[in-house]
Write a protein that holds these residues in place. Structure first.
Motif: not given
Length: 274
Positions: A48, A94, A99
């Protein structure tokens, strides 16, 4: 403000990082037997776009009021909503599966029946999240954890054990650190509007089989002291029979709370013979 990150396809260039509990917050990250200093740590980002320092701050941000609840039977302890936890992990690292995520092996799961309840133990979970280096290559950080839970249904017991292990791993990378450090609780969030735990029932006097007189709750609704972590906060009527018999006949009661619990357990078994 997020930072732009250059992404590259996964092509074998990824790096695997093992992070010992809380080590990231001390500026030491282990990779391949080497130690990276805080300067290199500042050059790592989540999917992110957050630096590790920014990620740690985000993980400890105060959540909405409904994320904090008192632990049943332990008014001073605070429970954190697992739904809010997963939402924060998505915002920091994420989407789950991209993520961050977790893995465990089937032989690390143990589910046993105790009376009318099922006890699930997850002996080893590996929580992972992706990091991005300045050159765009991806790495994987991992944190090992364990968890356990009880429920009347085996599937829900296992689900609870997974959530428990995930919560333990998340706490090791800084999720809601202020709660675990005692700086935040359901009593302090938004002016201390957390809902208090229900008041205990009146305490009638009972005569247990030992002949001792003790002040305890009605035995069926007696709440197990929270110092007994496995069953703390549960009613005697919810405990497995084998556990009750151990507390009543084999436990070495070394405190007033333990003695009251043992007397109540004996009285319960006398009232409810097998």
């Amino acid at each position: 403000m997020t930072r732009p990150v250059k992404f590259q396809p996964w092509s074998g260039r990824g790096k695997s990082i093992h992070i010992c509990p809380c080590s990231a917050r001390r500026g030491r990250i282990s990779r391949g037997g080497q130690t990276m200093n805080a300067t290199l740590k500042s050059k790592l980002f989540t999917l992110m776009g957050l630096s590790l320092e920014e990620a740690i701050r985000k993980l400890d941000e105060e959540l909405p009021e409904d994320a904090y609840k008192p632990v049943p039977g332990a008014v001073e302890l605070t429970d954190i909503s697992p739904a809010h936890m997963r939402n924060v992990l998505n915002e920091v690292f994420g989407l789950c599966g991209l993520g961050w995520g977790y893995t465990f092996e089937a032989n690390d799961v143990n589910v046993e029946q105790e009376g009318n309840r099922y006890v699930a133990i997850l002996k080893r979970m590996v929580f992972w999240y992706k990091v991005v280096y300045e050159d765009g290559t991806l790495g994987t950080a991992t944190v090992e954890s364990t968890g356990a839970s009880e429920n009347f249904q085996p599937a829900y017991a296992l689900k609870g054990a997974i959530t428990s292990a995930l919560s333990n791993a998340a706490s090791n990378i800084g999720f809601q650190e202020s709660v675990y450090m005692g700086r935040r609780s359901h009593r302090t969030v938004n002016g201390g509007n957390g809902t208090p735990a229900p008041a205990p029932a009146p305490r009638p006097r009972l005569q247990p089989r030992t002949g001792e007189e003790a002040t305890v709750d009605d035995v069926d609704n007696f709440i197990v002291p929270t110092v007994f972590k496995k069953h703390g906060g549960m009613r005697l009527s919810e405990l497995p029979r084998k556990s009750l018999e151990w507390y009543a006949n084999e436990m070495e009661a070394t405190s007033e709370a333990a003695k009251a619990f043992q007397i109540a357990a004996r009285a319960y078994l006398a009232r409810h013979p097998a």
